[in-house]
Design an enzyme around this catalytic site. Structure first.
Site, PDB file in Angstrom:
ATOM      1  CG  ASN A   1       1.492  -3.900   1.775  1.00 11.65           C
ATOM      2  OD1 ASN A   1       1.245  -4.985   1.282  1.00 11.65           O
ATOM      3  ND2 ASN A   1       0.560  -3.033   2.081  1.00 11.65           N
ATOM      4  CB  CYS A   2       1.591  -2.716  -2.270  1.00 13.59           C
ATOM      5  SG  CYS A   2       0.791  -1.552  -1.146  1.00 13.59           S
TER       6      CYS A   2
ATOM      7  CG  MET B   1       0.986   1.676  -4.495  1.00 11.39           C
ATOM      8  SD  MET B   1       2.056   2.032  -3.060  1.00 11.39           S
ATOM      9  CE  MET B   1       0.833   2.373  -1.793  1.00 11.39           C
TER      10      MET B   1
ATOM     11  CB  CYS C   1      -6.507  -4.720  -4.602  1.00  9.90           C
ATOM     12  SG  CYS C   1      -6.497  -4.658  -2.806  1.00  9.90           S
TER      13      CYS C   1
ATOM     14  CB  SER D   1      -2.470   0.137  -0.783  1.00 13.02           C
ATOM     15  OG  SER D   1      -1.625   0.892   0.037  1.00 13.02           O
TER      16      SER D   1
ATOM     17  CG  ASN E   1       1.735   0.592   2.605  1.00 12.55           C
ATOM     18  OD1 ASN E   1       1.678  -0.485   3.208  1.00 12.55           O
ATOM     19  ND2 ASN E   1       1.206   1.695   3.081  1.00 12.55           N
TER      20      ASN E   1
ATOM     21  CE1 TYR F   1      -5.121  -0.542   1.813  1.00 16.39           C
ATOM     22  CE2 TYR F   1      -4.901  -1.994   3.699  1.00 16.39           C
ATOM     23  CZ  TYR F   1      -4.961  -1.813   2.338  1.00 16.39           C
ATOM     24  OH  TYR F   1      -4.847  -2.899   1.501  1.00 16.39           O
TER      25      TYR F   1
ATOM     26  CD  GLU G   1      -8.900 -13.657  -0.219  1.00 16.70           C
ATOM     27  OE1 GLU G   1      -9.183 -14.756  -0.708  1.00 16.70           O
ATOM     28  OE2 GLU G   1      -7.984 -12.941  -0.660  1.00 16.70           O
TER      29      GLU G   1
ATOM     30  N   GLY H   1     -11.440  -6.189  -3.711  1.00 18.20           N
ATOM     31  CA  GLY H   1     -10.880  -5.238  -4.651  1.00 18.20           C
ATOM     32  C   GLY H   1     -10.187  -5.924  -5.807  1.00 18.20           C
TER      33      GLY H   1
END
Length: 719
Positions: A172-173, A392, A394, A396, A415, A550, A555, A690
């Site tokens: 993910n990030c 990480m 916006c 997380s 993540n 989380y 969106e 975010g």
């Protein structure tokens, strides 16, 4: 009797459909193997005599198979099973084919508004979406259990990023370890990148590294300017040596070196900004990047870091030119400004930077603000020390981690992915019965846990070879070729996220109150949040995997969840009568509440979202009232870990209007000056999840934006 279809929709029971399915299988076998009309009718009667009010379509098909075999029609049963499987493939293939056709033809509202930072008309974006459609199809048919697919389709949970899940190597990030890559060298596409020796070169290389990293994942990434500060000192020494060799006086050497350094910093920041916004990753968009501005990360290079931060803020205030040469607000990079003792008061050494940050926020919606003070109260590592570090992308956030040397470590961590639970659906499914609510809550948590385990297990199959820039060349690790990333998925090194959505609607339905009421509603909301955290702690203890709660951005999923809730439960005033549900723990956008009360209240819920969360306030144009911005900034420092101000910064190509582009009753965007509604001739920037979006949004998110109330205005602060 009602039949629950695979996508969660309910339809009326139809015996003719059962009879037709068996009859079609009959045509595929010899006459002696066929079921008679009486036998078929008996199967139908058996199903009807079960007396069920609701049945899953899969359960009915299972009964048909068993009944056919019980009357000795084994060949027919085989054909029915084959027919059933073939229909499943056709059903899913047709869905995939239709999605591809709608994307290519530009006929789908979903693909046009799926991501407010992607333009579905652009071929690079289309290519990413085409791959995503295929990945989603493979994920649904082969990689996820049927019950999780059904729950995802019904909006009971959301299995995020299925469009990337078919590839087991994608995470993910992360926080990019730019320090390691720049100081120790790295490698891009087999080309060695050695340590740069000046700031401008370091900034250029940084953009290339960021683009390469972002192309090897699907979420956001973050760098810190602290990792670039040493190269400012290198450049200064370089200029100083040049003037010393020319026999200038010491004073002149320093003067001219500082002038040259200032120009290089300006050029370096400009290069960085242009390249980040003009480069395209394999995801079909500019790198989803956040940049951390945190003076407290260094003592040795603090002055150099302050120079970079100042120039970054100045250039962001200016903005970037659109195709008409007008300065507008770019979506990226997102800026994260850390508030600390050295910059929060008028007599602080770096107060001038905070004033610049306030001006930038008023005009360009960034930076966002992280309170070092509050974060260190919430993020305590195993040594008992409070830690401060950026998110990480916006929102997380990693959890505190200490390496084998006893030192805190954040850059180079990541993540693994997200699965989100729909809290509104749990509430509505319970019909306001608390015992039922908590039972359903536990069942849904179990489903999310299994889905997260699937994410983890798939990623654990990856080796360092799948993304050398990440795992071999320093972005996240320095593993050997062929080495497994398995160990990095455990022991708290990386996180995996249990997302949640719709806390407000959940609380409102169950208690009749908003979670802002400081009574029953708020306490129930906090109880729900504590239960989510308890589940993550339990899973972590059993598996040594860092599960973390989380606050999901959702969106496009906000619209999907809202539609699914209406289809399952009908229109319930104040709960399902909008085309969106509320993000995470947020106060609903339509609720009247002042900025400071909102931030203070949400800080309690933010503390229970250790895996990521952000709060915001809506404001009018505050470019002429920076005192208001400064007052909010100081409040953030003392009261909440992470927050932002949503200002307005738009432009109409038709008439040149700059200000707020509005939304009419039909959810169409229009220029209030000339009435222009052509999306191609409007530059609109809004914070939605975010991060700033600039390519418009789906119907649900647009309605949410339209209904946002202002939390602070100029006259409130003046009074």
């Amino acid at each position: 009797m009602k039949i629950i279809k695979r996508d969660g929709h309910m339809v009326d029971y139809s015996p003719e459909k059962i009879e037709n399915a068996i009859m079609k299988a009959n045509l595929e076998v010899e006459e002696e193997d066929q079921a008679s009309h009486t036998q078929i009718r008996n199967i139908v009667k058996y199903i009807e005599n079960l007396g069920k009010k609701r049945m899953l379509v899969e359960d009915i098909q299972d009964i048909i198979e068993r009944k056919l075999m019980s009357i000795g029609k084994y060949e027919l049963a085989k054909k029915y099973i084959t027919y059933r499987y073939t229909r499943e493939l056709v059903r899913k293939s047709n869905t995939t084919d239709l999605a591809i056709k709608e994307l290519i033809d530009g006929e789908s509202e979903y693909w046009s508004t799926e991501n407010s930072n992607k333009d579905a008309k652009v071929v690079t974006t289309q290519r990413d979406y085409l791959a995503g459609i295929t990945s989603t199809d493979i994920t649904r048919r082969f990689l996820l259990p049927d019950d999780i697919v059904r729950a995802h389709d019904a909006g009971i949970i959301h299995f995020h990023d299925a469009d990337y899940f078919a590839q087991n190597a994608l995470h993910n990030c992360d926080l990019i370890n730019l320090d390691d890559m720049l100081q120790n060298g790295t490698n891009i596409n087999g080309v060695m990148i050695e340590k740069p020796h000046r700031f401008l070169t370091a900034m250029t290389i940084a953009t290339q590294l960021i683009t390469a990293v972002n192309s090897s994942q699907y979420g956001g990434c973050t760098i810190t300017l602290t990792h670039l500060a040493p190269f400012v000192k290198e450049s200064y020494k370089r200029y100083l040596d040049i003037y010393k060799k020319r026999k200038f006086t010491k004073a002149d050497c320093e003067k001219y070196a500082k002038e040259d350094l200032a120009k290089e910093i300006k050029d370096g920041v400009q290069t960085f900004q242009y390249q980040i916004n003009s480069m395209t990753t394999t995801n079909g968009q500019a790198p989803f990047l956040s940049v951390c501005l945190y003076l407290g990360e260094t003592t040795e290079y603090k002055e150099e870091l302050a120079m970079i931060i100042e120039e970054v803020l100045k250039q962001r205030i200016e903005g970037m030119k659109n195709e008409k040469g007008v300065y507008i607000t770019p979506a990226f990079p997102k800026l994260l400004y850390v508030l600390e003792e050295d910059n929060i008061n008028e007599d602080s050494k770096y107060w001038y930077l905070t004033k610049l940050a306030a001006e930038c926020t008023a005009k360009r919606m960034v930076p966002d603000y992280i309170s070092e003070k509050i974060m260190k109260e919430l993020k305590i590592d195993k040594n008992g020390d409070g830690q401060c570090y950026p998110c990480m992308g916006c929102r997380s956030f990693l959890t505190p981690y200490v390496d084998e040397k006893g030192k805190p470590k954040y850059y180079g961590r990541f993540n693994q992915g997200v699965v989100t639970i729909n809290l509104v659906d749990i509430a509505l499914s319970s019909d306001k019965d608390m015992d039922s609510f908590w039972k359903i809550f536990e069942d849904r948590l179990d489903m999310c846990h299994r889905a997260l385990q699937i994410r983890h297990k798939r990623l654990s199959k990856a080796t360092s070879d799948v993304a050398p820039i990440l795992w071999q060349h320093g972005a996240l690790a320095r593993l050997k070729k062929g080495e497994s990333i398995h160990d990095l998925l455990h022991h708290g090194y990386s996180t995996i996220s249990l997302g949640y959505a719709g806390l407000y609607e959940c609380v409102k339905f169950m208690t009749g109150h908003s979670h802002t009421d400081n009574g029953e509603g708020k306490e129930f909301g906090l109880q729900v949040m504590r239960k989510l955290n308890d589940a993550c702690k339990e899973w972590k203890a059993l598996e040594d995997i860092d599960y973390s709660v989380y606050g999901t951005p959702i969106e496009s999923t906000t619209y999907k969840f809202a539609k699914a809730l209406r289809e399952r439960f009908g229109i319930i005033k104040g709960i399902t009568d909008r085309d969106y549900i509320t993000n995470s723990y947020h106060v609903p956008v339509f609720e009247e509440i002042d900025a400071f009360t909102k931030l203070k209240l949400e800080s309690e819920f933010q503390a229970l979202s250790p895996g990521g969360a952000i709060s915001y306030i809506e404001t009018p144009n505050l470019t002429n009232n920076l005192e208001a911005v400064m007052e909010v900034i100081k409040f953030i420092y003392d009261n909440i870990m992470y927050a932002e101000l949503n200002t307005k910064s738009d432009y109409c190509h038709e008439c040149g209007y700059t200000g707020e582009i509005l939304i009419d009753e039909n959810l169409d965007w229009y220029c209030p000056n000339c009435g222009n509604k052509d999306h191609d001739k409007l530059n609109v920037a809004r914070r939605t999840c975010g991060y700033i979006g600039t390519n418009f949004w789906n119907k649900g998110r647009t309605q949410e934006i339209k209904e946002r109330v202002i939390h602070i205005d100029n006259k409130d602060v003046e009074e």
